[in-house]
Design a protein around this motif. Structure first.
Motif, mmCIF file in Angstrom:
data_model
loop_
_atom_site.group_PDB
_atom_site.id
_atom_site.type_symbol
_atom_site.label_atom_id
_atom_site.label_comp_id
_atom_site.label_asym_id
_atom_site.label_seq_id
_atom_site.Cartn_x
_atom_site.Cartn_y
_atom_site.Cartn_z
ATOM 1 N N GLU A 128 0.986 -1.159 0.200
ATOM 2 C CA GLU A 128 0.076 -0.187 -0.015
ATOM 3 C C GLU A 128 0.923 1.187 0.079
ATOM 4 N N ALA A 129 1.759 1.256 0.726
ATOM 5 C CA ALA A 129 2.916 2.185 0.757
ATOM 6 C C ALA A 129 3.435 2.631 -0.617
ATOM 7 N N ARG A 130 3.983 1.561 -1.079
ATOM 8 C CA ARG A 130 4.614 1.600 -2.436
ATOM 9 C C ARG A 130 3.630 2.204 -3.588
ATOM 10 N N VAL A 131 2.348 1.732 -3.529
ATOM 11 C CA VAL A 131 1.414 2.209 -4.448
ATOM 12 C C VAL A 131 1.123 3.695 -4.345
ATOM 13 N N TYR A 132 0.942 4.016 -2.955
ATOM 14 C CA TYR A 132 0.816 5.322 -2.787
ATOM 15 C C TYR A 132 1.797 6.314 -3.111
ATOM 16 N N CYS A 133 3.013 5.906 -2.986
ATOM 17 C CA CYS A 133 3.877 6.814 -3.291
ATOM 18 C C CYS A 133 4.228 6.699 -4.780
ATOM 19 N N ALA A 134 3.820 5.597 -5.586
ATOM 20 C CA ALA A 134 4.087 5.637 -6.986
ATOM 21 C C ALA A 134 2.921 6.667 -7.661
ATOM 22 N N LEU A 135 1.743 6.564 -7.205
ATOM 23 C CA LEU A 135 0.643 7.261 -7.503
ATOM 24 C C LEU A 135 1.100 8.887 -7.134
ATOM 25 N N LEU A 136 1.678 9.335 -5.982
ATOM 26 C CA LEU A 136 1.988 10.420 -5.917
ATOM 27 C C LEU A 136 3.129 11.120 -6.928
ATOM 28 N N ALA A 137 3.853 10.083 -7.334
ATOM 29 C CA ALA A 137 5.200 10.372 -8.202
ATOM 30 C C ALA A 137 4.525 10.493 -9.781
ATOM 31 N N SER A 138 3.491 9.734 -9.942
ATOM 32 C CA SER A 138 3.102 9.507 -11.380
ATOM 33 C C SER A 138 1.544 10.340 -11.813
ATOM 34 N N GLY A 139 0.816 10.425 -10.680
ATOM 35 C CA GLY A 139 -0.434 10.897 -10.886
ATOM 36 C C GLY A 139 -1.337 9.832 -11.302
ATOM 37 N N PRO A 140 -2.521 10.151 -11.476
ATOM 38 C CA PRO A 140 -3.454 8.863 -11.798
ATOM 39 C C PRO A 140 -2.977 7.923 -12.380
ATOM 40 N N ALA A 141 -3.309 6.622 -12.108
ATOM 41 C CA ALA A 141 -2.764 5.580 -12.990
ATOM 42 C C ALA A 141 -3.618 4.308 -12.627
ATOM 43 N N THR A 142 -3.738 3.457 -13.728
ATOM 44 C CA THR A 142 -4.473 2.137 -13.426
ATOM 45 C C THR A 142 -3.663 1.114 -12.750
ATOM 46 N N GLY A 143 -4.167 0.273 -12.150
ATOM 47 C CA GLY A 143 -3.421 -0.764 -11.539
ATOM 48 C C GLY A 143 -2.482 -1.409 -12.554
ATOM 49 N N TYR A 144 -2.880 -1.689 -13.770
ATOM 50 C CA TYR A 144 -2.281 -2.261 -14.827
ATOM 51 C C TYR A 144 -0.769 -1.434 -14.929
ATOM 52 N N ARG A 145 -0.946 -0.198 -15.171
ATOM 53 C CA ARG A 145 0.027 0.746 -15.397
ATOM 54 C C ARG A 145 1.013 0.787 -14.137
ATOM 55 N N LEU A 146 0.570 0.572 -13.181
ATOM 56 C CA LEU A 146 1.454 0.550 -11.859
ATOM 57 C C LEU A 146 2.065 -1.021 -11.735
ATOM 58 N N ALA A 147 1.486 -1.992 -11.807
ATOM 59 C CA ALA A 147 1.982 -3.121 -11.714
ATOM 60 C C ALA A 147 3.521 -3.103 -11.911
ATOM 61 N N ARG A 148 3.745 -3.247 -13.097
ATOM 62 C CA ARG A 148 5.304 -3.705 -13.703
ATOM 63 C C ARG A 148 6.224 -2.810 -12.804
ATOM 64 N N PRO A 149 6.343 -1.500 -12.770
ATOM 65 C CA PRO A 149 7.380 -0.637 -11.904
ATOM 66 C C PRO A 149 7.114 -1.197 -10.333
ATOM 67 N N LEU A 150 6.032 -1.591 -9.903
ATOM 68 C CA LEU A 150 6.241 -2.269 -8.424
ATOM 69 C C LEU A 150 6.618 -3.803 -8.566
ATOM 70 N N GLY A 151 6.868 -4.443 -9.320
ATOM 71 C CA GLY A 151 7.424 -5.641 -9.486
ATOM 72 C C GLY A 151 6.093 -6.695 -9.375
ATOM 73 N N ARG A 152 4.941 -6.186 -9.694
ATOM 74 C CA ARG A 152 3.879 -7.186 -9.396
ATOM 75 C C ARG A 152 3.242 -7.498 -10.726
ATOM 76 N N ARG A 153 2.425 -8.687 -11.016
ATOM 77 C CA ARG A 153 1.652 -9.151 -12.072
ATOM 78 C C ARG A 153 0.623 -8.027 -12.119
ATOM 79 N N PRO A 154 0.277 -7.547 -13.461
ATOM 80 C CA PRO A 154 -0.860 -6.649 -13.430
ATOM 81 C C PRO A 154 -2.258 -7.565 -13.272
ATOM 82 N N PRO A 155 -3.120 -6.908 -12.599
ATOM 83 C CA PRO A 155 -4.519 -7.185 -12.570
ATOM 84 C C PRO A 155 -5.159 -7.855 -13.763
ATOM 85 N N GLY A 156 -5.749 -8.648 -13.906
ATOM 86 C CA GLY A 156 -6.536 -9.196 -14.969
ATOM 87 C C GLY A 156 -7.518 -10.204 -15.021
ATOM 88 N N ARG A 157 -8.396 -10.418 -15.955
ATOM 89 C CA ARG A 157 -9.417 -11.319 -15.885
ATOM 90 C C ARG A 157 -8.769 -12.802 -15.751
#
Length: 76
Positions: A23-52
């Motif tokens: 949660e802390a990493r995502v919050y900081c990433a959103l502050l740095a990048s502005g609005p973003a989708t989970g898909y867009r944030l996943a890769r830089p955070l080292g996570r799999r993108p959400p998907g069906r």
């Protein structure tokens, strides 16, 4: 997105307030990048993108009825 010293300190401060590490990493990433989708944030955070096709960990949880064939709620 590269983690800076300030961002690392911010993440540590957020975890001290009760945020999980993710949660802390995502919050900081959103502050740095502005609005973003989970898909867009996943890769830089080292996570799999959400998907069906991902399974709900608790499909019959206490606040949801069981969904039968056709996605309709059945009586519990």
């Amino acid at each position: 997105m590269q983690i800076t010293s300030d961002q690392s300190e911010a993440e540590q401060a957020l975890t001290a307030l009760g945020f999980t590490v993710l949660e802390a990493r995502v919050y900081c990433a959103l502050l740095a990048s502005g609005p973003a989708t989970g898909y867009r944030l996943a890769r830089p955070l080292g996570r799999r993108p959400p998907g069906r096709g991902r399974l709900d960990p608790d499909p019959g949880g206490p606040d949801r009825g069981h969904r039968g064939a056709g996605g309709r709620r059945s009586a519990s």
